[in-house]
Write a protein that holds these residues in place. Structure first.
Motif, PDB file in Angstrom:
ATOM      1  N   ARG A  86     -13.197 -16.497  24.833  1.00 49.89           N
ATOM      2  CA  ARG A  86     -13.893 -15.216  24.999  1.00 49.89           C
ATOM      3  C   ARG A  86     -13.030 -14.199  25.721  1.00 49.89           C
ATOM      4  O   ARG A  86     -13.052 -13.013  25.387  1.00 49.89           O
ATOM      5  CB  ARG A  86     -15.208 -15.443  25.725  1.00 49.89           C
ATOM      6  CG  ARG A  86     -16.193 -16.215  24.852  1.00 49.89           C
ATOM      7  CD  ARG A  86     -17.448 -16.552  25.562  1.00 49.89           C
ATOM      8  NE  ARG A  86     -18.224 -15.351  25.845  1.00 49.89           N
ATOM      9  CZ  ARG A  86     -19.392 -15.366  26.453  1.00 49.89           C
ATOM     10  NH1 ARG A  86     -19.893 -16.517  26.844  1.00 49.89           N
ATOM     11  NH2 ARG A  86     -20.051 -14.265  26.671  1.00 49.89           N
ATOM     12  N   ILE A  87     -12.264 -14.641  26.715  1.00 46.49           N
ATOM     13  CA  ILE A  87     -11.354 -13.727  27.399  1.00 46.49           C
ATOM     14  C   ILE A  87     -10.272 -13.259  26.443  1.00 46.49           C
ATOM     15  O   ILE A  87      -9.906 -12.078  26.418  1.00 46.49           O
ATOM     16  CB  ILE A  87     -10.740 -14.408  28.638  1.00 46.49           C
ATOM     17  CG1 ILE A  87     -11.808 -14.619  29.696  1.00 46.49           C
ATOM     18  CG2 ILE A  87      -9.603 -13.572  29.214  1.00 46.49           C
ATOM     19  CD1 ILE A  87     -11.349 -15.455  30.866  1.00 46.49           C
ATOM     20  N   ALA A  88      -9.755 -14.164  25.629  1.00 40.51           N
ATOM     21  CA  ALA A  88      -8.711 -13.804  24.663  1.00 40.51           C
ATOM     22  C   ALA A  88      -9.246 -12.828  23.619  1.00 40.51           C
ATOM     23  O   ALA A  88      -8.539 -11.886  23.233  1.00 40.51           O
ATOM     24  CB  ALA A  88      -8.176 -15.054  23.991  1.00 40.51           C
ATOM     25  N   ASP A  89     -10.462 -13.036  23.163  1.00 42.95           N
ATOM     26  CA  ASP A  89     -11.049 -12.095  22.209  1.00 42.95           C
ATOM     27  C   ASP A  89     -11.217 -10.714  22.820  1.00 42.95           C
ATOM     28  O   ASP A  89     -10.984  -9.704  22.157  1.00 42.95           O
ATOM     29  CB  ASP A  89     -12.406 -12.602  21.724  1.00 42.95           C
ATOM     30  CG  ASP A  89     -12.289 -13.801  20.816  1.00 42.95           C
ATOM     31  OD1 ASP A  89     -11.184 -14.043  20.284  1.00 42.95           O
ATOM     32  OD2 ASP A  89     -13.296 -14.511  20.640  1.00 42.95           O
ATOM     33  N   ARG A  90     -11.607 -10.688  24.078  1.00 46.65           N
ATOM     34  CA  ARG A  90     -11.798  -9.402  24.761  1.00 46.65           C
ATOM     35  C   ARG A  90     -10.464  -8.670  24.944  1.00 46.65           C
ATOM     36  O   ARG A  90     -10.381  -7.464  24.775  1.00 46.65           O
ATOM     37  CB  ARG A  90     -12.455  -9.649  26.115  1.00 46.65           C
ATOM     38  CG  ARG A  90     -12.611  -8.467  27.013  1.00 46.65           C
ATOM     39  CD  ARG A  90     -13.699  -7.558  26.587  1.00 46.65           C
ATOM     40  NE  ARG A  90     -14.971  -8.243  26.636  1.00 46.65           N
ATOM     41  CZ  ARG A  90     -16.104  -7.651  26.904  1.00 46.65           C
ATOM     42  NH1 ARG A  90     -16.109  -6.380  27.173  1.00 46.65           N
ATOM     43  NH2 ARG A  90     -17.223  -8.316  26.890  1.00 46.65           N
ATOM     44  N   LEU A  91      -9.407  -9.427  25.288  1.00 44.10           N
ATOM     45  CA  LEU A  91      -8.104  -8.815  25.529  1.00 44.10           C
ATOM     46  C   LEU A  91      -7.281  -8.619  24.258  1.00 44.10           C
ATOM     47  O   LEU A  91      -6.287  -7.910  24.274  1.00 44.10           O
ATOM     48  CB  LEU A  91      -7.298  -9.669  26.513  1.00 44.10           C
ATOM     49  CG  LEU A  91      -7.879  -9.787  27.921  1.00 44.10           C
ATOM     50  CD1 LEU A  91      -7.053 -10.748  28.741  1.00 44.10           C
ATOM     51  CD2 LEU A  91      -7.932  -8.425  28.581  1.00 44.10           C
ATOM     52  N   GLY A  92      -7.670  -9.284  23.180  1.00 41.50           N
ATOM     53  CA  GLY A  92      -6.949  -9.150  21.924  1.00 41.50           C
ATOM     54  C   GLY A  92      -5.682  -9.991  21.858  1.00 41.50           C
ATOM     55  O   GLY A  92      -4.722  -9.618  21.183  1.00 41.50           O
ATOM     56  N   ILE A  93      -5.676 -11.124  22.566  1.00 40.17           N
ATOM     57  CA  ILE A  93      -4.516 -12.014  22.533  1.00 40.17           C
ATOM     58  C   ILE A  93      -4.980 -13.403  22.100  1.00 40.17           C
ATOM     59  O   ILE A  93      -6.171 -13.644  21.939  1.00 40.17           O
ATOM     60  CB  ILE A  93      -3.807 -12.083  23.911  1.00 40.17           C
ATOM     61  CG1 ILE A  93      -4.778 -12.554  25.000  1.00 40.17           C
ATOM     62  CG2 ILE A  93      -3.218 -10.748  24.277  1.00 40.17           C
ATOM     63  CD1 ILE A  93      -4.129 -12.725  26.355  1.00 40.17           C
ATOM     64  N   ARG A  94      -4.014 -14.300  21.939  1.00 38.33           N
ATOM     65  CA  ARG A  94      -4.369 -15.662  21.524  1.00 38.33           C
ATOM     66  C   ARG A  94      -4.941 -16.453  22.691  1.00 38.33           C
ATOM     67  O   ARG A  94      -4.557 -16.267  23.842  1.00 38.33           O
ATOM     68  CB  ARG A  94      -3.144 -16.377  20.976  1.00 38.33           C
ATOM     69  CG  ARG A  94      -2.671 -15.795  19.660  1.00 38.33           C
ATOM     70  CD  ARG A  94      -1.553 -16.569  19.101  1.00 38.33           C
ATOM     71  NE  ARG A  94      -0.423 -16.502  20.024  1.00 38.33           N
ATOM     72  CZ  ARG A  94       0.681 -17.201  19.888  1.00 38.33           C
ATOM     73  NH1 ARG A  94       0.819 -18.026  18.894  1.00 38.33           N
ATOM     74  NH2 ARG A  94       1.662 -17.081  20.750  1.00 38.33           N
ATOM     75  N   ALA A  95      -5.838 -17.362  22.365  1.00 37.52           N
ATOM     76  CA  ALA A  95      -6.480 -18.177  23.395  1.00 37.52           C
ATOM     77  C   ALA A  95      -5.483 -19.138  24.038  1.00 37.52           C
ATOM     78  O   ALA A  95      -5.627 -19.503  25.206  1.00 37.52           O
ATOM     79  CB  ALA A  95      -7.652 -18.950  22.813  1.00 37.52           C
ATOM     80  N   LYS A  96      -4.472 -19.534  23.292  1.00 38.36           N
ATOM     81  CA  LYS A  96      -3.464 -20.447  23.835  1.00 38.36           C
ATOM     82  C   LYS A  96      -2.734 -19.823  25.028  1.00 38.36           C
ATOM     83  O   LYS A  96      -2.441 -20.505  26.010  1.00 38.36           O
ATOM     84  CB  LYS A  96      -2.471 -20.798  22.732  1.00 38.36           C
ATOM     85  CG  LYS A  96      -1.425 -21.776  23.139  1.00 38.36           C
ATOM     86  CD  LYS A  96      -0.506 -22.100  21.984  1.00 38.36           C
ATOM     87  CE  LYS A  96       0.552 -23.083  22.403  1.00 38.36           C
ATOM     88  NZ  LYS A  96       1.454 -23.403  21.295  1.00 38.36           N
ATOM     89  N   VAL A  97      -2.480 -18.527  24.951  1.00 38.27           N
ATOM     90  CA  VAL A  97      -1.811 -17.828  26.056  1.00 38.27           C
ATOM     91  C   VAL A  97      -2.698 -17.819  27.297  1.00 38.27           C
ATOM     92  O   VAL A  97      -2.223 -18.045  28.414  1.00 38.27           O
ATOM     93  CB  VAL A  97      -1.452 -16.388  25.625  1.00 38.27           C
ATOM     94  CG1 VAL A  97      -0.888 -15.596  26.780  1.00 38.27           C
ATOM     95  CG2 VAL A  97      -0.479 -16.404  24.459  1.00 38.27           C
TER      96      VAL A  97
END
Length: 75
Positions: free
Chosen positions: A21-32
């Motif tokens: 969910r944080i990655a979706d909000r920031l527009g980056i990959r969840a792995k990062v």
């Protein structure tokens, strides 16, 4: 190593999806985001894990409070 992967799979299936969910909000990959939490946990001796639990709690409360209702009578 097989038991490690079973534990990892369990947490990935039944987790709170905080990193996703944080990655979706920031527009980056969840792995990062996941690796950032891991590095933060090792560097600060547990602060990253505490931050992860705090964010999961906040997201859970947000999901309970902000539910989409189709009409006014769904209260």
């Amino acid at each position: 190593m097989n038991i490690f992967y079973k534990i990892l799979l369990h947490f990935q299936k039944h987790g709170y999806y905080v990193c996703q969910r944080i990655a979706d909000r920031l527009g980056i990959r969840a792995k990062v985001v996941r690796t950032s939490f891991i590095y933060l946990t090792f560097v600060t001796l547990g602060f990253g894990f505490a931050l992860y639990l705090f964010l999961s709690f906040l997201m859970r409360v947000k999901d309970l409070v902000y539910t989409k209702r189709s009409s006014v009578f769904d209260l």
